[in-house]
Design a protein around this motif. Structure first.
Motif, PDB file in Angstrom:
ATOM      1  N   SER A   1       0.829  -1.214   0.000  1.00  0.00           N
ATOM      2  CA  SER A   1       0.000   0.000   0.000  1.00  0.00           C
ATOM      3  C   SER A   1       0.863   1.264   0.000  1.00  0.00           C
ATOM      4  O   SER A   1       0.515   2.265  -0.637  1.00  0.00           O
ATOM      5  N   GLU A   2       1.994   1.228   0.701  1.00  0.00           N
ATOM      6  CA  GLU A   2       2.890   2.391   0.686  1.00  0.00           C
ATOM      7  C   GLU A   2       3.541   2.564  -0.687  1.00  0.00           C
ATOM      8  O   GLU A   2       3.703   3.683  -1.170  1.00  0.00           O
ATOM      9  N   TRP A   3       3.915   1.457  -1.308  1.00  0.00           N
ATOM     10  CA  TRP A   3       4.492   1.516  -2.657  1.00  0.00           C
ATOM     11  C   TRP A   3       3.469   2.079  -3.650  1.00  0.00           C
ATOM     12  O   TRP A   3       3.798   2.894  -4.506  1.00  0.00           O
ATOM     13  N   GLN A   4       2.205   1.670  -3.512  1.00  0.00           N
ATOM     14  CA  GLN A   4       1.159   2.193  -4.387  1.00  0.00           C
ATOM     15  C   GLN A   4       0.976   3.690  -4.162  1.00  0.00           C
ATOM     16  O   GLN A   4       0.767   4.451  -5.110  1.00  0.00           O
ATOM     17  N   PHE A   5       1.075   4.124  -2.901  1.00  0.00           N
ATOM     18  CA  PHE A   5       0.973   5.540  -2.576  1.00  0.00           C
ATOM     19  C   PHE A   5       2.114   6.314  -3.234  1.00  0.00           C
ATOM     20  O   PHE A   5       1.904   7.398  -3.800  1.00  0.00           O
ATOM     21  N   LEU A   6       3.326   5.750  -3.181  1.00  0.00           N
ATOM     22  CA  LEU A   6       4.484   6.401  -3.791  1.00  0.00           C
ATOM     23  C   LEU A   6       4.315   6.480  -5.312  1.00  0.00           C
ATOM     24  O   LEU A   6       4.642   7.518  -5.920  1.00  0.00           O
ATOM     25  N   LYS A   7       3.803   5.431  -5.932  1.00  0.00           N
ATOM     26  CA  LYS A   7       3.580   5.448  -7.380  1.00  0.00           C
ATOM     27  C   LYS A   7       2.574   6.533  -7.767  1.00  0.00           C
ATOM     28  O   LYS A   7       2.728   7.193  -8.801  1.00  0.00           O
ATOM     29  N   THR A   8       1.559   6.710  -6.926  1.00  0.00           N
ATOM     30  CA  THR A   8       0.579   7.768  -7.184  1.00  0.00           C
ATOM     31  C   THR A   8       1.239   9.145  -7.143  1.00  0.00           C
ATOM     32  O   THR A   8       0.957  10.010  -7.979  1.00  0.00           O
ATOM     33  N   LEU A   9       2.142   9.344  -6.180  1.00  0.00           N
ATOM     34  CA  LEU A   9       2.876  10.614  -6.094  1.00  0.00           C
ATOM     35  C   LEU A   9       3.757  10.808  -7.324  1.00  0.00           C
ATOM     36  O   LEU A   9       3.885  11.936  -7.837  1.00  0.00           O
ATOM     37  N   ILE A  10       4.381   9.732  -7.793  1.00  0.00           N
ATOM     38  CA  ILE A  10       5.218   9.822  -8.994  1.00  0.00           C
ATOM     39  C   ILE A  10       4.370  10.241 -10.193  1.00  0.00           C
ATOM     40  O   ILE A  10       4.752  11.113 -10.979  1.00  0.00           O
ATOM     41  N   ASP A  11       3.187   9.632 -10.341  1.00  0.00           N
ATOM     42  CA  ASP A  11       2.288   9.980 -11.448  1.00  0.00           C
ATOM     43  C   ASP A  11       1.876  11.446 -11.380  1.00  0.00           C
ATOM     44  O   ASP A  11       1.835  12.143 -12.407  1.00  0.00           O
ATOM     45  N   LYS A  12       1.567  11.932 -10.183  1.00  0.00           N
ATOM     46  CA  LYS A  12       1.156  13.329 -10.030  1.00  0.00           C
ATOM     47  C   LYS A  12       2.308  14.278 -10.371  1.00  0.00           C
ATOM     48  O   LYS A  12       2.108  15.303 -11.037  1.00  0.00           O
ATOM     49  N   ALA A  13       3.517  13.928  -9.912  1.00  0.00           N
ATOM     50  CA  ALA A  13       4.680  14.779 -10.191  1.00  0.00           C
ATOM     51  C   ALA A  13       4.969  14.815 -11.694  1.00  0.00           C
ATOM     52  O   ALA A  13       5.278  15.877 -12.256  1.00  0.00           O
ATOM     53  N   ILE A  14       4.854  13.653 -12.362  1.00  0.00           N
ATOM     54  CA  ILE A  14       5.100  13.602 -13.800  1.00  0.00           C
ATOM     55  C   ILE A  14       4.042  14.398 -14.558  1.00  0.00           C
ATOM     56  O   ILE A  14       4.339  15.075 -15.551  1.00  0.00           O
ATOM     57  N   ALA A  15       2.791  14.344 -14.111  1.00  0.00           N
ATOM     58  CA  ALA A  15       1.715  15.115 -14.760  1.00  0.00           C
ATOM     59  C   ALA A  15       2.020  16.615 -14.695  1.00  0.00           C
ATOM     60  O   ALA A  15       1.870  17.336 -15.696  1.00  0.00           O
ATOM     61  N   LYS A  16       2.455  17.095 -13.524  1.00  0.00           N
ATOM     62  CA  LYS A  16       2.827  18.505 -13.389  1.00  0.00           C
ATOM     63  C   LYS A  16       4.069  18.823 -14.229  1.00  0.00           C
ATOM     64  O   LYS A  16       4.178  19.901 -14.826  1.00  0.00           O
ATOM     65  N   PHE A  17       4.992  17.872 -14.252  1.00  0.00           N
ATOM     66  CA  PHE A  17       6.204  18.000 -15.053  1.00  0.00           C
ATOM     67  C   PHE A  17       5.845  18.147 -16.541  1.00  0.00           C
ATOM     68  O   PHE A  17       6.384  18.997 -17.251  1.00  0.00           O
ATOM     69  N   ASP A  18       4.918  17.314 -17.028  1.00  0.00           N
ATOM     70  CA  ASP A  18       4.480  17.386 -18.425  1.00  0.00           C
ATOM     71  C   ASP A  18       3.811  18.716 -18.735  1.00  0.00           C
ATOM     72  O   ASP A  18       4.022  19.293 -19.815  1.00  0.00           O
ATOM     73  N   ASN A  19       2.997  19.221 -17.818  1.00  0.00           N
ATOM     74  CA  ASN A  19       2.347  20.524 -18.016  1.00  0.00           C
ATOM     75  C   ASN A  19       3.376  21.639 -18.134  1.00  0.00           C
ATOM     76  O   ASN A  19       3.233  22.555 -18.953  1.00  0.00           O
ATOM     77  N   PHE A  20       4.414  21.545 -17.306  1.00  0.00           N
ATOM     78  CA  PHE A  20       5.502  22.529 -17.360  1.00  0.00           C
ATOM     79  C   PHE A  20       6.168  22.475 -18.733  1.00  0.00           C
ATOM     80  O   PHE A  20       6.436  23.511 -19.355  1.00  0.00           O
ATOM     81  N   ARG A  21       6.436  21.249 -19.217  1.00  0.00           N
ATOM     82  CA  ARG A  21       7.074  21.083 -20.528  1.00  0.00           C
ATOM     83  C   ARG A  21       6.203  21.660 -21.654  1.00  0.00           C
ATOM     84  O   ARG A  21       6.719  22.256 -22.601  1.00  0.00           O
TER      85      ARG A  21
END
Length: 285
Positions: A124-144
């Protein structure tokens, strides 16, 4: 569509009294170059994290920072009280009586006196971390994308400038050829005998040699193609770089054939805009 290789994205969240913060940032690079800094708790998932980032980011010099902060004075440090007391007792036997604090300072440096709790990373913690990674990448893509729009405007402006200078060459072309013919005619008049047939053959040769019609057509085509690729294709940075090289070749040939001061000035201005295009293209994904 233009995407910049420069990007930044951040996400954070709290999981079971642990605050996790994740930052992703990138600069331009010819390939995917990833540097990750993370707590030892997540080390076992480093390969999966790298793959998640590689699949989405594709190219660039990327730094990923994962920070873990314990909340409410919760600590993952474990002190082995019995072992520390045993170390202190043995030290007293060897060194004799002395302040307990001094023995304590020595004891806590001994093996296994202090350790991190060996709590395993849960699914469950690993899944939580993956969700954070997805959110960070989404913001990263918007910046790009945002940076990409700015890049596109700058690149289009430079392409338009080169097209404008290319059109400005036309009025000087006939004047340039008339000047070349007149110089050759004056040179030949210095001789007593002139072979007119040879004269016109020479003029035809030099007219063809100095003709820039083909270079103008090819340069115009390359400029249009650059705009098409920039507008219609994704992940087009390398392709735009190759087209930029072809634009440079035609501008250089145009300059070497110009033989006219005003055309040379226009060529210099074209080269100035082309250098800006090359620098900006390096940052296109």
């Amino acid at each position: 569509m233009i995407l910049s290789m420069t990007g930044f994205g951040r996400s954070e969240g709290v999981f079971e009294e642990k605050k996790i913060t994740l930052d992703i940032k990138s600069l331009n690079s010819k390939s995917f170059d990833l540097n990750i800094k993370m707590p030892s708790r997540f080390k076992e998932k480093e390969f999966e994290i790298r793959k998640l980032l590689n699949d989405r980011i594709l190219r660039g010099k990327v730094d990923c920072y994962i920070n873990l902060e314990m909340l409410d004075n919760v600590t993952d440090v474990n002190i082995n009280h019995e072992l520390v007391q045993s170390y202190m007792a043995e030290l007293k036997k060897v060194a004799g009586d002395g302040p307990d604090f001094e023995y304590l300072k020595m004891a806590v440096r001994m093996p296994d006196a202090i350790s991190s709790k060996s709590e395993e990373l849960t699914a469950s913690e690993w899944q939580f971390l993956k969700t954070l990674i997805d959110k960070a990448i989404a913001k990263f893509d918007n910046f790009r994308r945002t940076e990409g729009e700015i890049l596109k405007e700058e690149l289009q402006r430079n392409i338009n400038n080169i097209e404008k200078y290319l059109l400005a060459v036309e009025p000087y072309e006939q004047v340039r050829m008339d000047g070349v013919k007149e110089r050759y005619r004056k040179s030949l008049h210095e001789f007593d005998q002139i072979d007119e047939t040879r004269f016109y053959q020479e003029m035809a040769y030099y007219t063809e040699k100095l003709d820039i019609a083909e270079e103008k057509v090819r340069l115009s085509q390359h400029l249009k193609y650059y705009t098409e690729v920039m507008t219609e294709e994704d992940f087009n940075g390398k392709k735009l770089g190759f087209i930029g090289q072809e634009i440079g070749r035609e501008i250089n040939t145009l300059g070497s054939k110009a033989n006219h001061a005003e055309i040379q000035k226009l060529v210099v201005m074209m080269k100035d805009d082309l250098e800006k295009i090359k620098e900006q293209t390096l940052n296109v994904l």
